[in-house]
Design a protein around this motif. Structure first.
Motif, PDB file in Angstrom:
ATOM      1  N   ALA A   4       1.675   8.860  -6.801  1.00  0.00           N
ATOM      2  CA  ALA A   4       2.059  10.277  -6.730  1.00  0.00           C
ATOM      3  C   ALA A   4       3.197  10.583  -7.706  1.00  0.00           C
ATOM      4  N   ALA A   5       4.160   9.677  -7.812  1.00  0.00           N
ATOM      5  CA  ALA A   5       5.307   9.902  -8.699  1.00  0.00           C
ATOM      6  C   ALA A   5       4.913   9.843 -10.171  1.00  0.00           C
ATOM      7  N   LEU A   6       3.920   9.042 -10.500  1.00  0.00           N
ATOM      8  CA  LEU A   6       3.517   8.862 -11.898  1.00  0.00           C
ATOM      9  C   LEU A   6       2.563   9.943 -12.400  1.00  0.00           C
ATOM     10  N   GLU A  25       0.833  -1.209   0.000  1.00  0.00           N
ATOM     11  CA  GLU A  25       0.000   0.000   0.000  1.00  0.00           C
ATOM     12  C   GLU A  25       0.869   1.261   0.000  1.00  0.00           C
ATOM     13  N   GLU A  26       1.888   1.279   0.852  1.00  0.00           N
ATOM     14  CA  GLU A  26       2.772   2.448   0.897  1.00  0.00           C
ATOM     15  C   GLU A  26       3.466   2.670  -0.447  1.00  0.00           C
ATOM     16  N   MET A  27       3.965   1.604  -1.046  1.00  0.00           N
ATOM     17  CA  MET A  27       4.643   1.747  -2.344  1.00  0.00           C
ATOM     18  C   MET A  27       3.675   2.185  -3.423  1.00  0.00           C
ATOM     19  N   ALA A  28       2.468   1.643  -3.417  1.00  0.00           N
ATOM     20  CA  ALA A  28       1.479   2.029  -4.432  1.00  0.00           C
ATOM     21  C   ALA A  28       1.128   3.510  -4.303  1.00  0.00           C
ATOM     22  N   ASP A  29       0.972   3.987  -3.080  1.00  0.00           N
ATOM     23  CA  ASP A  29       0.663   5.408  -2.880  1.00  0.00           C
ATOM     24  C   ASP A  29       1.802   6.286  -3.395  1.00  0.00           C
ATOM     25  N   ALA A  55       0.231  -3.354 -10.736  1.00  0.00           N
ATOM     26  CA  ALA A  55       0.107  -3.863 -12.108  1.00  0.00           C
ATOM     27  C   ALA A  55      -0.611  -2.855 -12.994  1.00  0.00           C
ATOM     28  N   ALA A  56      -1.660  -2.223 -12.474  1.00  0.00           N
ATOM     29  CA  ALA A  56      -2.407  -1.239 -13.263  1.00  0.00           C
ATOM     30  C   ALA A  56      -1.532  -0.032 -13.612  1.00  0.00           C
ATOM     31  N   MET A  57      -0.703   0.400 -12.673  1.00  0.00           N
ATOM     32  CA  MET A  57       0.185   1.533 -12.957  1.00  0.00           C
ATOM     33  C   MET A  57       1.214   1.153 -14.022  1.00  0.00           C
TER      34      MET A  57
END
Length: 189
Positions: free
Chosen positions: A68-70, A60-64, A118-120
């Motif tokens: 933001a970075a993308l 969750e932390e990495m996805a958040d 995966a979606a990102m």
């Protein structure tokens, strides 16, 4: 003590970063709080449940961070942002990063932030005009390259050679970008 499942999980994550993910057990977390192990069992079922909760937190932390970075990026810029986000997270939180690689059962994996990752990655690949089944192959390639490199770097594999790991990382990102722009289609050599 005011123990909650969230506090126990966060303590497990902090201890994973400090001691290593493989060292995170209910007894280690109980010592951290100065309580008996039995006090944790109303918040986590067992060691595996604790480990899964730390893994879910890390995902969750990495996805958040990745989202933001993308934001507003495409193509190579997005590819670099995603890879850099993972690499930076691993450097800041090595135990949590290791936890994020934990194999989850199917239902837990689907309910986790894993599908967001995966979606990102798939969103980045649309900028390279990749469609299925090539998108799936490319998602796996990107994940393998990013996570393989980061894991080796965390393990010290690149500490004793030149050029340094940052230069190699940049070259790898360049090579991935070129590969994705010139992705071989089925039947091409």
């Amino acid at each position: 003590m005011g123990l909650t499942t969230e506090r126990v999980t966060r303590a497990g994550a902090e201890l994973a970063d400090e001691l290593g993910f493989d060292q995170v057990t209910p007894s280690v977390v109980a010592r951290h709080f100065g309580v008996q192990v039995a006090s944790l069992y109303s918040h986590v079922r067992n060691a595996q449940d604790l480990r899964v909760r730390v893994a879910l937190l890390a995902l969750e932390e990495m996805a958040d961070r990745a989202a933001a970075a993308l934001a507003g990026r495409a193509g190579r810029d997005a590819l670099v942002a995603l890879g850099t986000t993972y690499r930076d997270y691993a450097r800041e939180h090595p135990g949590r990063y290791t936890a994020a690689q934990l194999r989850l059962d199917h239902a837990t994996a689907l309910a986790s932030a894993g599908p967001r990752h995966a979606a990102m990655t798939r969103a980045i690949l649309r900028g390279y005009q990749l469609t299925e089944p090539d998108q799936t192959h490319a998602v796996r390639l990107i994940g393998s390259v990013f996570h393989g490199y980061i894991t080796q770097e965390l393990g010290g594999s690149y500490d004793h050679s030149q050029p340094g790991p940052q230069e190699s990382w940049e070259r790898i990102l360049d090579a991935l970008d070129v590969l994705l722009r010139h992705w071989p289609h089925e039947g091409q050599p």
